[in-house]
Design an enzyme around this catalytic site. Structure first.
Site, PDB file in Angstrom:
ATOM      1  N   SER A  86      26.254  31.526  43.867  1.00 34.28           N
ATOM      2  CA  SER A  86      24.912  31.789  43.375  1.00 34.28           C
ATOM      3  C   SER A  86      24.236  32.782  44.312  1.00 34.28           C
ATOM      4  O   SER A  86      24.790  33.158  45.336  1.00 34.28           O
ATOM      5  CB  SER A  86      24.108  30.493  43.338  1.00 34.28           C
ATOM      6  OG  SER A  86      23.752  30.141  44.657  1.00 34.28           O
ATOM      7  N   LYS A  87      23.026  33.180  43.940  1.00 32.71           N
ATOM      8  CA  LYS A  87      22.292  34.160  44.757  1.00 32.71           C
ATOM      9  C   LYS A  87      22.154  33.672  46.183  1.00 32.71           C
ATOM     10  O   LYS A  87      22.251  34.422  47.134  1.00 32.71           O
ATOM     11  CB  LYS A  87      20.898  34.392  44.163  1.00 32.71           C
ATOM     12  CG  LYS A  87      20.922  35.278  42.942  1.00 32.71           C
ATOM     13  CD  LYS A  87      19.917  36.428  43.089  1.00 32.71           C
ATOM     14  CE  LYS A  87      20.182  37.528  42.101  1.00 32.71           C
ATOM     15  NZ  LYS A  87      19.665  37.250  40.763  1.00 32.71           N
ATOM     16  N   ARG A  88      21.911  32.365  46.297  1.00 31.15           N
ATOM     17  CA  ARG A  88      21.665  31.822  47.629  1.00 31.15           C
ATOM     18  C   ARG A  88      22.878  31.984  48.566  1.00 31.15           C
ATOM     19  O   ARG A  88      22.739  32.176  49.741  1.00 31.15           O
ATOM     20  CB  ARG A  88      21.247  30.359  47.531  1.00 31.15           C
ATOM     21  CG  ARG A  88      20.190  30.026  48.528  1.00 31.15           C
ATOM     22  CD  ARG A  88      19.594  28.642  48.373  1.00 31.15           C
ATOM     23  NE  ARG A  88      19.684  28.084  47.039  1.00 31.15           N
ATOM     24  CZ  ARG A  88      20.279  26.918  46.784  1.00 31.15           C
ATOM     25  NH1 ARG A  88      20.854  26.248  47.752  1.00 31.15           N
ATOM     26  NH2 ARG A  88      20.299  26.442  45.554  1.00 31.15           N
ATOM     27  N   ASP A  89      24.064  31.850  47.987  1.00 31.20           N
ATOM     28  CA  ASP A  89      25.194  31.955  48.911  1.00 31.20           C
ATOM     29  C   ASP A  89      25.948  33.272  48.818  1.00 31.20           C
ATOM     30  O   ASP A  89      27.140  33.331  49.028  1.00 31.20           O
ATOM     31  CB  ASP A  89      26.149  30.767  48.806  1.00 31.20           C
ATOM     32  CG  ASP A  89      26.201  30.127  47.443  1.00 31.20           C
ATOM     33  OD1 ASP A  89      26.111  28.917  47.378  1.00 31.20           O
ATOM     34  OD2 ASP A  89      26.320  30.849  46.432  1.00 31.20           O
TER      35      ASP A  89
END
Ligand code: GLU
Length: 464
Positions: free
Chosen positions: A239-242
């Protein structure tokens, strides 16, 4: 000759997953003295933006993955696609379908009610009658209605798709005449002479459709390699976070391009247990047959570790330039910049971190960490600092860290104390906190005058 390509859709930023298949494609071309080409898949006018295309190219430039030929833009190739649609219509390999949206919806509903897979039923495939009025037809390709389509995938092996399960006669041109995705991809790959298609396995279900187009147009089918996805540490889609973010974000965070490429090549590909690969090495060693069949795991620590390695091994001149360009840290006229960079590049995981550490040295502390003060300013700390300052004042020709180390040593010996007794208060006085690189290095960077100034300020301002 091996010709590979990367074909991003400029609907957003280039992200790490796309970049990885681009790198694999690039390396495979280089290894075979072939060609790596770029194609911008910008036919979806609603979702594409020129700015996004520009940003993708900017990322490629940053990473040095250059196209060997002029970049192909699908949006400029309408004439070509039209020519092939006409050809297929002429040859009876494609046909107009006049089904309205309402009819199609109704068909779907009926199929769903019968628990069938929703699919086009081929009702215009052999239509010879008079077309209904007022319907702008779509063009459908005649796909095989039975049998299997075999993808001999370079990573996944032999994969069979049952024609009746998935193909139908899919649309190759919409009612406004615009060609569809799988149709143009197949044509472009063929016309660009692509021999090896390396792409994410999220595209696997497109492959049989593209193969139908190849067959219909008599084009040679390339070799396909469908690369498993990248997962996060929890085994979920990235995801964007990782990390599934704009590739240029890595630049802004202070990663070096070669670190990112090295990180990416190891996401799903390996060569023994080697971790560090120069670009030349990757080019020599990469082979898509060694790509892992399982998803790979994104691991930030690994990226940091690689980046630290490449920062450490970068010439100071390069670091200086990058720090100025990306982190507003101007070292150009600093006479001790070599000492500074030599020391900090050993410790920094990113250029951002390096810049922060440098600023923490170069800018006098605006406050003193109370915990550090409490810990360091005990007993005769101030007296020791006075002593150090006075000794320093008498010395000339202080240039290198070792010169400052000698002064510290002198005071330590004279007062018969451990190094910690002088080191801790001195650190707080100079940097405002405990921790950081060697004090002798810090003082050499600051020079005698600034060091004395900071000690005097601390003596005046720190109470204990
Ligand atoms: N344009 C597609 C994408 O960005 C890639 C197409 C392909 O590699 O065949 O996902």
């Amino acid at each position: 000759m091996v010709v590979t390509r990367f074909a991003p859709s400029p609907t957003g930023y280039l992200h790490i997953g796309g970049l990885r298949t681009a790198l694999f494609s690039y390396l495979w071309a280089r290894k075979n003295n072939g060609k790596f080409l770029l194609r911008i898949e910008d036919t979806d006018k609603q979702r594409n933006s020129e700015e996004a295309a520009q940003k993708i190219l900017e990322a490629f430039e940053w990473l040095g993955l250059n196209s060997d030929e002029e970049i192909v833009y699908q949006s400029q190739r309408d004439e070509i696609y039209k020519k092939y649609i006409d050809q297929l219509l002429r040859e009876g390999k494609a046909y107009y379908c006049y089904m309205t949206k309402e009819e199609l919806d109704k068909l779907r509903e009926e199929q769903q009610a019968r628990k069938e897979r929703p699919h086009y039923d081929g009702r215009y495939r052999d239509f010879t009658g008079t077309p209904p009025e007022g319907v702008e037809p779509v063009v459908r390709i005649k796909a095989p209605t039975s049998g299997t389509i075999v993808v001999d995938d370079g990573i996944k092996g032999h994969i069979e798709f049952k024609a009746e399960d998935m193909l139908d006669d899919f649309i190759i041109a919409r009612s406004d005449g615009s060609p569809t995705y799988n149709f143009v991809v197949a044509i472009d790959d063929a016309l660009m002479g692509i021999t090896d298609v390396i792409r994410g396995d999220d595209h696997l279900s497109n492959t049989p459709k593209q193969m139908v187009v190849y067959e219909a147009l008599g084009f040679e089918i390339p070799k396909f390699y469908h690369v498993p996805m990248i997962h996060n540490a929890q085994g979920k889609k990235l995801s964007k976070r990782d990390g599934a973010t704009d590739v240029m974000e890595y630049k802004r965070m202070g990663y070096l391009p070669e670190a990112l490429l090295n990180f990416l090549v190891r996401l799903g590909w390996s060569h023994g247990d080697q971790e560090i690969f120069s670009l030349e090495e990757m080019q020599q060693l990469f082979d898509p047959k060694d790509i892992n069949k399982a998803a790979s795991i994104y691991n930030t620590e690994k990226l940091d570790w690689l980046n630290a390695h490449y920062i450490k091994n970068s010439p100071n001149e390069r670091l200086e330039k990058l720090l100025e360009e990306d982190f507003d840290l101007v070292l150009a006229s600093h006479d001790k910049k070599e000492i500074l960079l030599d020391a900090l590049k050993e410790r920094a995981k990113t250029l951002a971190e390096l810049a922060t550490m440098a600023k923490e040295i170069l800018e006098a502390p605006s406050e003193y960490d109370p915990k550090a003060v409490k810990k360091a300013f005990k007993g005769d700390a101030k007296e020791i600092l006075e002593d150090f300052k006075t000794t320093l004042q008498t010395k000339e020709n202080l240039h290198l860290p070792v010169d400052y180390h000698d002064v510290m040593e002198k005071v330590v010996k004279k007062r018969e104390i451990g190094f910690g007794k002088i080191g801790q208060p001195l650190r707080v006085a100079i940097l405002g906190k405990l921790g950081g690189p060697g004090l002798d290095v810090v003082m050499a960077i600051l020079g005698k005058e600034e060091t004395i100034k900071r000690i005097e300020r601390a003596l005046k301002n720190i109470e204990h």
